[in-house]
Design a protein around this motif. Structure first.
Motif, PDB file in Angstrom:
ATOM      1  N   ALA A  78      43.709  -5.208  40.878  1.00 13.26           N
ATOM      2  CA  ALA A  78      42.126  -6.081  41.121  1.00 13.26           C
ATOM      3  C   ALA A  78      41.522  -5.778  39.893  1.00 13.26           C
ATOM      4  O   ALA A  78      40.819  -7.148  39.392  1.00 13.26           O
ATOM      5  CB  ALA A  78      40.860  -5.169  41.946  1.00 13.26           C
ATOM      6  N   ILE A  79      41.879  -4.981  38.648  1.00  7.21           N
ATOM      7  CA  ILE A  79      41.162  -5.409  37.142  1.00  7.21           C
ATOM      8  C   ILE A  79      42.117  -6.722  36.726  1.00  7.21           C
ATOM      9  O   ILE A  79      41.260  -7.119  36.361  1.00  7.21           O
ATOM     10  CB  ILE A  79      41.307  -4.262  36.594  1.00  7.21           C
ATOM     11  N   GLY A  80      43.821  -6.530  37.240  1.00  2.91           N
ATOM     12  CA  GLY A  80      44.373  -7.707  36.058  1.00  2.91           C
ATOM     13  C   GLY A  80      43.928  -8.656  36.825  1.00  2.91           C
ATOM     14  O   GLY A  80      43.741 -10.265  36.392  1.00  2.91           O
ATOM     15  N   MET A  81      43.651  -9.142  38.667  1.00  8.10           N
ATOM     16  CA  MET A  81      43.095 -10.266  38.963  1.00  8.10           C
ATOM     17  C   MET A  81      41.823 -10.866  38.549  1.00  8.10           C
ATOM     18  O   MET A  81      41.899 -12.107  38.609  1.00  8.10           O
ATOM     19  CB  MET A  81      43.535 -10.160  40.676  1.00  8.10           C
ATOM     20  N   GLY A  82      40.991  -9.733  37.752  1.00  3.46           N
ATOM     21  CA  GLY A  82      40.083 -10.178  38.255  1.00  3.46           C
ATOM     22  C   GLY A  82      39.742 -10.555  36.401  1.00  3.46           C
ATOM     23  O   GLY A  82      39.115 -11.615  36.026  1.00  3.46           O
ATOM     24  N   LEU A  83      40.754  -9.919  35.835  1.00  2.00           N
ATOM     25  CA  LEU A  83      40.265 -10.655  34.286  1.00  2.00           C
ATOM     26  C   LEU A  83      41.227 -11.901  33.617  1.00  2.00           C
ATOM     27  O   LEU A  83      40.941 -13.161  33.211  1.00  2.00           O
ATOM     28  CB  LEU A  83      41.354  -9.487  33.185  1.00  2.00           C
ATOM     29  N   GLU A  84      42.363 -11.813  35.162  1.00  4.05           N
ATOM     30  CA  GLU A  84      42.725 -13.032  35.167  1.00  4.05           C
ATOM     31  C   GLU A  84      42.194 -14.377  34.732  1.00  4.05           C
ATOM     32  O   GLU A  84      42.360 -15.561  34.192  1.00  4.05           O
ATOM     33  CB  GLU A  84      44.153 -13.102  35.604  1.00  4.05           C
ATOM     34  N   SER A 203      51.016  -7.453  37.126  1.00  2.00           N
ATOM     35  CA  SER A 203      49.830  -6.055  36.512  1.00  2.00           C
ATOM     36  C   SER A 203      50.363  -4.759  37.794  1.00  2.00           C
ATOM     37  O   SER A 203      50.056  -3.841  37.378  1.00  2.00           O
ATOM     38  CB  SER A 203      48.537  -6.135  37.116  1.00  2.00           C
ATOM     39  N   ALA A 204      51.004  -5.136  38.807  1.00  5.14           N
ATOM     40  CA  ALA A 204      51.465  -4.461  40.209  1.00  5.14           C
ATOM     41  C   ALA A 204      52.390  -3.339  39.178  1.00  5.14           C
ATOM     42  O   ALA A 204      53.052  -2.090  39.950  1.00  5.14           O
ATOM     43  CB  ALA A 204      51.356  -4.960  41.463  1.00  5.14           C
ATOM     44  N   LEU A 205      53.180  -4.611  38.947  1.00  6.23           N
ATOM     45  CA  LEU A 205      54.931  -4.234  38.877  1.00  6.23           C
ATOM     46  C   LEU A 205      54.350  -2.438  37.073  1.00  6.23           C
ATOM     47  O   LEU A 205      55.065  -1.312  36.995  1.00  6.23           O
ATOM     48  CB  LEU A 205      55.390  -5.108  37.745  1.00  6.23           C
TER      49      LEU A 205
END
Length: 300
Positions: A78-84, A203-205
């Motif tokens: 979730a943090i990764g998608m928000g940063l993207e 990010s999940a990987l």
């Protein structure tokens, strides 16, 4: 057989974890042309989260461990998608140097935040004893259950990633965008949605890799940077943009380093560099190559 089977299994397990990290880099570079140095932050964050979550009594069972692992994957994703959406989109199309420095700075921010929250001392990871002490006997060799679990999870995760990229509509968009972003948008591909979903998958990987690494490595703020450098080397050896190359290169490196650790301990830390030098001398473009370093058809 002990000196062959055991290091081979351990090497395959460690190679698959490295492949998970490298695949996330391949996805982001293949589409966005960004060398995502901050990718290691998601690995580090998931390792800290699993260490903290496993400190609670409810996590002492295998079911509790699974629940803790799911939480430790969902939050970094979730943090990764928000940063993207908020940071990375501002870097698309910029020079590689400025984007790399921005990603490096972001990684430092994550490390600083982790140090403030959890300190500099390594956190213990209390995995259920049934996973860490059990073993399977094969050819007279005791193979640890935990490494066998890593292999099973790694194979499934890589298979799912390949299926998403090569068997779904979003995967078709991903490969089309990697080849020609503007033309893909004209033909109907939702570029922003694809970027977000693929960044989330990457990010999940990385988060999954952090969970698997936490019990067998020290959970410190340097965990992400240590493994992201190895993952970059894997991507170079496999060939920029090649998912197949990344997996094969990671397995080779994992096995080589495992055997060196047992047979030649002083060289154990240099296995990845030995492989990189040998491969890049004879194959400067890596083991596999794709058109424009995208995610399309790969060739040897």
């Amino acid at each position: 057989m002990q000196h062959v089977v055991l290091p081979l299994v351990v090497g395959i397990a460690e190679g698959l974890v490295l492949a998970l990290i490298a695949l996330g880099l391949v996805l982001t570079y293949g589409m966005m042309r960004i060398v995502n140095m901050a990718h290691g932050a998601f690995l580090m964050l998931s390792a800290y989260l699993i260490a903290v979550l496993l400190g609670h009594a409810w996590s002492e069972s295998v079911l509790g461990y699974v629940l803790a692992a799911v939480i430790a994957i969902v939050i970094p994703t979730a943090i990764g998608m928000g940063l993207e959406r908020t940071v990375y989109r501002r870097l698309y199309g910029r020079a590689h140097g400025s984007a790399f420095l921005a990603m490096f700075a972001l990684m430092m921010v994550f490390q600083g935040a982790a140090q403030q929250i959890w300190g500099v001392s390594p956190l213990p990871v209390k995995v259920p004893s049934s996973l860490m002490t059990g073993y399977v006997r094969f050819l007279g060799v005791q193979l640890p259950d935990y490494y066998l679990m890593i292999i099973a999870i790694g194979v499934v995760a890589i298979a799912i990633t390949a299926a998403v990229v090569y068997r779904t509509k979003i995967g078709l968009w991903t490969r089309a965008i990697a080849a020609d972003r503007e033309m893909s948008a004209v033909l109907g591909a939702n570029v922003q949605l694809t970027f977000g979903l693929m960044f989330g998958l990457g990010s999940a990987l990385a988060a999954l890799a952090g969970i698997l690494l936490a019990p067998i490595n020290q959970v410190t703020i340097s965990l992400g940077t240590d493994f992201i450098l190895e993952a970059f080397a894997v991507v170079l050896i496999g060939g920029l943009g090649s998912m197949t190359g990344a997996v094969i290169a990671a397995l080779v490196i994992g096995i080589v380093q495992s055997f060196l650790t047992i047979d030649y301990p002083p060289l154990s830390g240099y296995g990845i560099y030995l492989v990189m030098v040998i491969v890049l001398v004879f194959r400067p473009s890596g083991l596999f190559k794709t058109a424009n370093a995208g995610l399309g058809a790969e060739s040897v």
